[in-house]
Structure formats: structure tokens, C-alpha cells
Design an enzyme around this catalytic site. Structure first.
Site, short mmCIF file in Angstrom:
data_model
loop_
_atom_site.label_atom_id
_atom_site.label_comp_id
_atom_site.label_asym_id
_atom_site.label_seq_id
_atom_site.Cartn_x
_atom_site.Cartn_y
_atom_site.Cartn_z
N LEU A 4 7.02 -3.04 3.42
CA LEU A 4 8.00 -3.73 2.59
C LEU A 4 9.39 -3.10 2.76
O LEU A 4 10.40 -3.81 2.84
CB LEU A 4 7.56 -3.70 1.13
CG LEU A 4 8.30 -4.65 0.21
CD1 LEU A 4 8.13 -6.09 0.66
CD2 LEU A 4 7.81 -4.51 -1.23
N ASP A 43 0.86 -1.18 0.00
CA ASP A 43 0.00 0.00 0.00
C ASP A 43 0.91 1.24 0.00
O ASP A 43 1.34 1.70 -1.06
CB ASP A 43 -0.90 -0.10 1.23
CG ASP A 43 -1.95 0.98 1.31
OD1 ASP A 43 -2.35 1.50 0.28
OD2 ASP A 43 -2.38 1.30 2.44
N THR A 44 1.27 1.77 1.16
CA THR A 44 2.20 2.91 1.19
C THR A 44 3.63 2.48 0.89
O THR A 44 4.45 3.30 0.48
CB THR A 44 2.21 3.57 2.59
OG1 THR A 44 2.67 2.60 3.53
CG2 THR A 44 0.81 4.05 2.98
N LYS A 86 -0.82 -1.01 -4.70
CA LYS A 86 -1.62 0.17 -5.04
C LYS A 86 -0.65 1.30 -5.37
O LYS A 86 -0.24 2.06 -4.47
CB LYS A 86 -2.46 0.61 -3.85
CG LYS A 86 -3.47 -0.41 -3.35
CD LYS A 86 -4.25 0.21 -2.19
CE LYS A 86 -5.00 -0.82 -1.41
NZ LYS A 86 -5.57 -0.28 -0.15
N ARG A 112 -11.44 -13.11 4.90
CA ARG A 112 -10.14 -13.65 4.43
C ARG A 112 -10.32 -14.86 3.52
O ARG A 112 -9.48 -15.13 2.67
CB ARG A 112 -9.27 -14.08 5.62
CG ARG A 112 -8.68 -12.94 6.40
CD ARG A 112 -7.60 -13.48 7.34
NE ARG A 112 -7.31 -12.55 8.42
CZ ARG A 112 -6.43 -11.55 8.33
NH1 ARG A 112 -5.76 -11.36 7.22
NH2 ARG A 112 -6.22 -10.76 9.36
P1 5GP Z 1 1.88 -0.60 3.68
O1 5GP Z 1 1.06 0.66 3.75
O2 5GP Z 1 2.93 -0.62 4.73
O3 5GP Z 1 2.42 -0.83 2.29
O4 5GP Z 1 0.89 -1.80 3.95
C1 5GP Z 1 0.57 -2.15 5.26
C2 5GP Z 1 -0.45 -3.22 5.36
O5 5GP Z 1 -1.74 -2.60 5.24
C3 5GP Z 1 -0.51 -4.34 4.33
O6 5GP Z 1 0.43 -5.37 4.54
C4 5GP Z 1 -1.93 -4.86 4.60
O7 5GP Z 1 -1.93 -5.68 5.74
C5 5GP Z 1 -2.67 -3.57 4.92
N1 5GP Z 1 -3.46 -3.12 3.77
C6 5GP Z 1 -3.21 -2.06 2.96
N2 5GP Z 1 -4.18 -1.93 2.03
C7 5GP Z 1 -5.04 -2.95 2.25
C8 5GP Z 1 -6.27 -3.37 1.62
O8 5GP Z 1 -6.77 -2.80 0.64
N3 5GP Z 1 -6.89 -4.46 2.16
C9 5GP Z 1 -6.39 -5.14 3.25
N4 5GP Z 1 -7.07 -6.17 3.69
N5 5GP Z 1 -5.24 -4.77 3.85
C10 5GP Z 1 -4.57 -3.70 3.35
#
Ligand code: 5GP
Length: 178
Positions: A108, A103-104, A131, A165
Site C-alpha cells: 500500500l 499485511d506489512t 493485520k 479464491r
Molecule cells: P503487504 O505485506 O505488502 O501489506 O501485503 C502484500 C500482499 O500479501 C497482499 O496484497 C496479499 O496479496 C498478500 N497477503 C498478505 N497476507 C495475506 C493473507 O493472509 N492471505 C492472502 N491470501 N494473501 C495475503
């Protein structure tokens, strides 16, 4: 909210085909590797990892790690916290991180930094979805399933408040509607 009411974004067939294609590429790229470790990121990646791993034709082992984003109110701050560490030593091994969704990009990035400090022989990333519109840090994914828009998705391991899930497909949910 009923499962049936959710809009399908990626069908079960599309997921099956894509996971098979990823497994083929990974198997070919790691054909010479003799100590491949898949690192599944709990909890969302457990179904993706199970399907992907069973299609790999190269020997591999599996371990899990769990992380959580720090939140202020209901907004992520970008900081990430380790909830459960690997059981395995990774120094000198070929590591493939298997993520459900980027997502952000903070999770990772944190994972790559903290695992590379343990000096693996190689470190690559595989994510089922990302995304691009939401990235806040540069994100490099070696094996990507799907790019998706800026929506909240559930199913195939992904949840909303720990529900949905086990949907076989990926669906869009509006977290604000009851
Ligand atoms: P990050 O923002 O660090 O890339 O993502 C953090 C976490 O947010 C992801 O591993 C996931 O668990 C959760 N996440 C972000 N977007 C989504 C989404 O659209 N659906 C779900 N179920 N989890 C999300």
C-alpha cells in the site's frame, strides 16, 4: 486440503453487510466527485471490488494494477515490483485504491507513493482487511472492512497457492499443513 475443513473467520453475511456499509460511506463522501476512479489491486481484490463497485451510487470508472512482493527464499523483503500498470491517466482525478488485505503495509505504501507522483486530485485507500500486528510501516486506510489477527486468510478473492479464491466467506488456513 478440502475447502470445508477451513475455519470460517468472517462469514458471507458479515462481508455482505460490511461491504454495503463501506459502499454507503464512499458514495456519500464522493457525492460531489465527477471523476472517481477505483483502482483494484490484482488479483486478490477482484471480488471485493466487483461487489463494492456495484453498490456505489456515484458514477465511477474502474482500472486495475498488479504488484508483487520481492521474496528472498520464502520471506518478503519489503520491496515491491509493478507487474501491470494502470491503463488510465490519473492526473487530476479522484483515485480510490481498493485492496484485499494490508499485511506489512509495504504494498500500500508503494502504491500510494507511486500513484501520488502522478498528481491525482485526491488519493484514498479502501481495504477489505488488515493485520495490525504485522505492519512494518505506518498504514493509513480511509475505508477499512475488518481488522484480522496474524493468520493466513483465504476466500472472497484471497488465495493460498492460487486456490480458495471463490469461497464466499473468509477462512483461516494453516499454510504448513498439507
Ligand atoms: P503487504 O505485506 O505488502 O501489506 O501485503 C502484500 C500482499 O500479501 C497482499 O496484497 C496479499 O496479496 C498478500 N497477503 C498478505 N497476507 C495475506 C493473507 O493472509 N492471505 C492472502 N491470501 N494473501 C495475503
Amino acid at each position: 486440503m478440502r475447502d470445508q475443513a477451513l475455519e470460517v473467520l468472517i462469514s458471507e453475511d458479515e462481508i455482505r453487510e460490511r461491504v454495503a456499509a463501506l459502499a454507503e460511506r464512499i458514495s456519500s463522501d464522493y457525492a460531489q466527485a465527477n471523476d472517481l476512479l477505483l483502482v483494484g489491486v490484482l488479483r486478490g481484490a477482484f471480488i471485493f471490488l466487483a461487489d463494492l463497485a456495484r453498490l456505489l451510487t456515484v458514477p465511477h470508472k474502474i482500472d486495475f494494477i498488479s504488484l508483487s512482493s520481492y521474496e528472498r527464499g520464502d520471506r518478503p523483503t519489503g520491496a515491491v515490483r509493478l507487474l501491470l500498470d494502470l491503463r488510465s491517466e490519473i492526473e487530476g482525478r479522484d483515485i480510490l485504491i481498493v485492496e484485499d488485505i494490508v499485511d506489512t503495509g509495504h504494498t500500500l505504501e508503494y502504491l500510494k507513493q507511486s500513484l501520488s507522483a502522478r498528481r491525482p486530485a485526491s488519493l484514498k485507500t479502501c481495504a477489505l482487511t488488515q493485520k495490525p500486528a504485522r505492519h512494518e510501516v505506518p498504514v493509513e486506510i480511509d475505508y477499512l472492512g475488518f481488522e484480522i489477527p496474524d493468520v493466513w486468510v483465504v476466500g472472497y478473492g484471497l488465495d493460498f497457492e492460487d486456490r480458495f479464491r471463490t469461497l464466499p466467506h473468509i477462512a483461516v488456513i494453516d499454510p504448513t499443513s498439507g
